[in-house]
Design a protein around this motif. Structure first.
Motif, short mmCIF file in Angstrom:
data_model
loop_
_atom_site.label_atom_id
_atom_site.label_comp_id
_atom_site.label_asym_id
_atom_site.label_seq_id
_atom_site.Cartn_x
_atom_site.Cartn_y
_atom_site.Cartn_z
N GLY A 28 30.40 27.37 49.50
CA GLY A 28 28.95 27.26 49.41
C GLY A 28 28.28 28.42 50.13
O GLY A 28 27.38 29.07 49.59
N LEU A 29 28.82 28.73 51.31
CA LEU A 29 28.27 29.82 52.11
C LEU A 29 28.42 31.15 51.37
O LEU A 29 27.49 31.94 51.28
CB LEU A 29 29.03 29.86 53.45
N SER A 30 29.59 31.37 50.78
CA SER A 30 29.84 32.61 50.05
C SER A 30 28.90 32.72 48.86
O SER A 30 28.34 33.79 48.60
CB SER A 30 31.29 32.65 49.55
N LEU A 82 25.57 33.77 49.96
CA LEU A 82 25.54 35.18 50.35
C LEU A 82 25.48 36.07 49.12
O LEU A 82 24.70 37.03 49.07
CB LEU A 82 26.79 35.52 51.17
N ILE A 83 26.31 35.76 48.12
CA ILE A 83 26.35 36.59 46.91
C ILE A 83 25.01 36.53 46.17
O ILE A 83 24.46 37.58 45.80
CB ILE A 83 27.47 36.11 45.95
N SER A 84 24.50 35.31 46.02
CA SER A 84 23.24 35.22 45.26
C SER A 84 22.13 35.93 46.03
O SER A 84 21.26 36.56 45.44
CB SER A 84 22.89 33.75 44.98
N GLY A 85 22.18 35.85 47.35
CA GLY A 85 21.20 36.56 48.18
C GLY A 85 21.32 38.07 47.97
O GLY A 85 20.33 38.78 47.89
N ALA A 86 22.57 38.55 47.85
CA ALA A 86 22.81 39.98 47.68
C ALA A 86 22.23 40.48 46.37
O ALA A 86 21.67 41.56 46.29
CB ALA A 86 24.31 40.26 47.73
N LEU A 87 22.38 39.66 45.32
CA LEU A 87 21.94 40.10 44.00
C LEU A 87 20.43 40.01 43.83
O LEU A 87 19.85 40.69 42.98
CB LEU A 87 22.65 39.29 42.91
#
Lengths: 155, 564
Positions: free
Chosen positions: B550-552, B555-560
């Motif tokens: 969930g955390l990952s 993070l990924i969606s935040g990055a994109l």
């Protein structure tokens, strides 16, 4: 390492009154407080640190030795007390036998202190059955310390 | 008013005179310093470049490159060329040494730093553990090569008698082993912990110590015999030797006994950089004192290093002083190369060749025979003999001292450098060949030493976990006031040290290994067990997060969603 500098007669008792694990831990912490090693208001924090460590795995080892310990912010340096309970008490020990020699140690968090080394060296010393027998016969804190430090190493 | 004029004139005259004198002195001084700085610039650049070429392309030790750089740029070669504007950079001054006193001063400081670090690297623990065979091997090699070197000097008419300082010096030069070269080859061949390997390492310790003690005695003897003429005054020599040995033994014993106290005081300063500087100051102090006591300066430096080598500060000191070492020590080797006068060697070339060959032969035989007697077979004994061949730092320092004190001339100095070069060049290929093939130990003596070391093995499911756990162990040991030092940048191999406890920790794929003496085993087990409990706790708490997926994803969606 020089174990002597951590123990004075005030840090030792030959007559632990409590008989349950939780009470023995509190009694040993109280001994630390009465010797001036920790403040009254820090007792709870120290106790919960000790209990947290006990919850991971009991510090009751073999041959009646128990070494409850923790790293906690309430102390500035390694402090230790030693206590005897002749008849022994249930301490969830590894070999299932009652524990009768207790060494409690507290060290500061994230600060280079020979915390585990201290426990290891004390335990190594207590490995000798004859020494343990003589410690349990001690009548006073001073006598216990004298026996502990003057006993000739045989390994 | 008028009467006062002459007085003022006189005052002005003297003032300008005095000023002019200081100004001249200042100009001379700044002129000399300019030369020194230019010389150092050339030396550092040349030495390091040659060192690099030798290690990278010729697969030779850097010290050989630095020596060759010195020979090339020195006053007997390129250094004497007239350069536009500044003249010859390394002109020959009319003193005993062909280089300027300033430059020699810097080389001397470098030699002190070097020997301090050599002392610091001396592994007394290993030495003591294998001391019986090691001492005999070292002693055999030293005695044999010393006697051959000393005797050859007399047979070839270089010296009048066996106690002549120059004969003694030729003996002394032939004794010291540079174990660094052997150690490097053995570690590349993974033979460092073989019985031959440890015997060579401990033998080389004895070698260095004896070499330096012999140097102490020889310097002492040369100081009196240069005054008293050719008569051999045995009583006087005995006193000198006794004094040198006495100072050596006293300082070493005091150093080893007081090491704890000294480190205690040093540690009071807390900052590792400050500690390193103070330790170096201590080495320089003892170096000066030993010179005053009639011994060579390097002896004091070596003793200081030796005393501190057994304390837990050793790795910190090593790390902090590496920079100083890497700048200064190549200067020393380069300067040694600059001192080689090729013309002076012409007359003694035959002697030089026989000296080089016979002294090497003496070293091999002298080291191999005790090994053969102790517990090695012929193959093993030969490996040990060859392992003791390379010369290096200590040889060069002893040689330099001989030249600067006038005990040996430029011809013998050149020979000594030649011997160093040849034996260091020949040893590595011989050693690589020698270590191929079956074990070199006599069958009956196998497994004598293996029971003394204890090993703890921890198996982990994969490399990643083992790597992570290892980083936790490093912190755990640091938290117990251990010094953790990584040995070699490429291997996951660490040394854990505290007072007299030494352990090694290394990782092979997913397994972590600890090695220690039986006495330290209990402490190691406790620390490892406590850290494993902590880890279990950490992993458990990670699970309560419901995994990290969930955390990952967050993070990924935040990055994109990031916009520039």
């Amino acid at each position: 390492m020089n174990l002597k500098k951590y123990f004075t007669a005030r840090m030792v008792t030959v007559d632990i009154k409590s008989s349950s694990k939780a009470d023995i831990l509190k009694e040993l912490l109280e001994l630390m407080r009465s010797a001036g090693a920790i403040a009254s208001e820090d007792l709870d924090e120290a106790n919960s640190a000790i209990l947290k460590r006990e919850s991971k795995m009991s510090t009751g080892m073999q041959d009646g030795i128990a070494i409850p310990h923790a790293r906690t912010a309430v102390v500035k340096d390694l402090v230790a007390v030693m206590g005897i309970k002749r008849e022994g008490a249930d301490f969830d020990s590894l070999d299932g036998k009652p524990s009768n020699i207790f060494i409690m140690a507290l060290s500061p968090e994230n600060h280079p202190v020979p915390h585990v080394q201290f426990l290891a060296e004390v335990s190594q010393r207590l490995h000798d059955a004859e020494l343990r027998g003589r410690l349990l016969e001690s009548k006073s804190p001073q006598e216990l310390l004298d026996t502990f430090f003057e006993f000739k190493k045989r390994w | 008013m008028v009467k006062k004029l002459p007085i003022i004139a006189i005052l002005v005259f003297f003032a300008t005179k005095a000023f002019a004198a200081t100004a001249v002195a200042e100009v001379a001084m700044s002129h000399r310093m300019t030369y020194l700085v230019l010389e150092l610039a050339i030396i550092i650049i040349a030495a390091r470049t040659f060192g690099f070429i030798f290690t990278r392309y010729l697969k030779q030790p850097a010290v050989l490159g630095e020596l060759c750089a010195g020979m090339l740029i020195g006053p007997y070669a390129l250094g004497s060329f007239d350069l536009p504007f500044i003249g010859p950079l390394f002109s020959l001054p009319h003193t005993m040494l062909p280089i300027s006193p300033e430059l020699y001063g810097i080389a001397t400081v470098a030699s002190i730093v070097l020997l301090f670090l050599v002392g610091l690297e001396t592994d007394i623990t290993t030495f003591l553990r294998y001391s019986a065979t090691g001492s005999l091997v070292g002693l055999g090699g030293v005695v044999c090569s010393f006697l051959i070197g000393d005797a050859l000097a007399v047979w070839f008419g270089i010296a009048a008698h066996y106690m002549d300082p120059s004969a003694l010096f030729l003996g002394a030069i032939s004794t010291a082993t540079s174990v660094g070269i052997t150690a490097r080859i053995l570690s590349e061949k993974r033979k460092l912990d073989s019985p031959e390997g440890v015997t060579i390492l401990s033998g080389a310790v004895i070698d260095d110590v004896l070499g330096i003690v012999i140097l102490a005695v020889v310097v002492g003897i040369s100081k009196i015999s240069s005054k008293a003429g050719a008569e051999i005054d045995w009583a006087h020599i005995g006193i000198i030797a006794g004094k040198a040995l006495g100072f050596w033994i006293f300082c070493t014993a005091a150093g080893l006994l007081l090491a704890r106290k000294i480190t205690g005081v040093l540690k009071w300063f807390k900052s590792p950089d400050l500690i390193a500087a103070l330790a170096l100051g201590l080495a320089l102090l003892l170096a000066g004192l030993s010179e005053l006591a009639g011994l060579a300066m390097i002896i004091g430096a070596y003793i200081t290093g030796l005393a501190l080598s057994r304390t837990d500060l050793v790795n910190e000191l090593h790390d902090r002083l590496r920079g100083v070492y890497q700048i200064l020590v190549p200067i020393f080797f380069c300067v040694m190369g600059m001192l080689v006068n090729f013309k002076a060697m012409k007359g003694v070339l035959l002697f030089g060749l026989s000296y080089t060959i016979l002294v090497m032969f003496g070293k091999i035989i002298g080291s191999a025979i005790p090994a053969l007697i102790m517990r090695f077979n012929l193959r093993g004994a030969l490996r040990i003999g060859i392992g003791m061949l390379p010369r290096g730092e200590v040889t060069l320092i002893i040689t330099g001292i001989g030249l600067s004190t006038g005990i040996i001339g430029q011809d013998i100095f050149g020979i000594a450098i030649m011997m160093t070069l040849i034996s260091t060049l020949i040893a590595p290929p011989l050693l690589i060949k020698a270590f191929d093939g079956p074990p070199g130990i006599a069958k009956s003596a196998k497994d004598v030493d293996s029971s003394r070391e204890r090993k703890i093995t921890l198996n982990f499911p994969n490399v990643d976990v083992a790597e992570f756990v290892m980083s936790r162990f490093i912190n755990a040991f640091r938290n117990e006031a251990f010094f953790v030092h990584r040995i070699g940048a490429r291997l996951p191999l660490y040394q854990l040290r505290k007072d007299d406890i030494t352990m090694t920790m290394y990782r092979k794929r997913g397994d972590i290994f600890f090695e220690m003496s039986p006495r330290s085993e209990c402490i190691a087990r406790f620390i490892i067990a406590e850290e494993m409990l902590e880890l279990e706790d950490a992993f458990e708490s990670l699970k309560t997060m419901g995994g990290t997926k969930g955390l990952s994803a967050d993070l990924i969606s935040g990055a994109l969603s990031w916009k520039a």
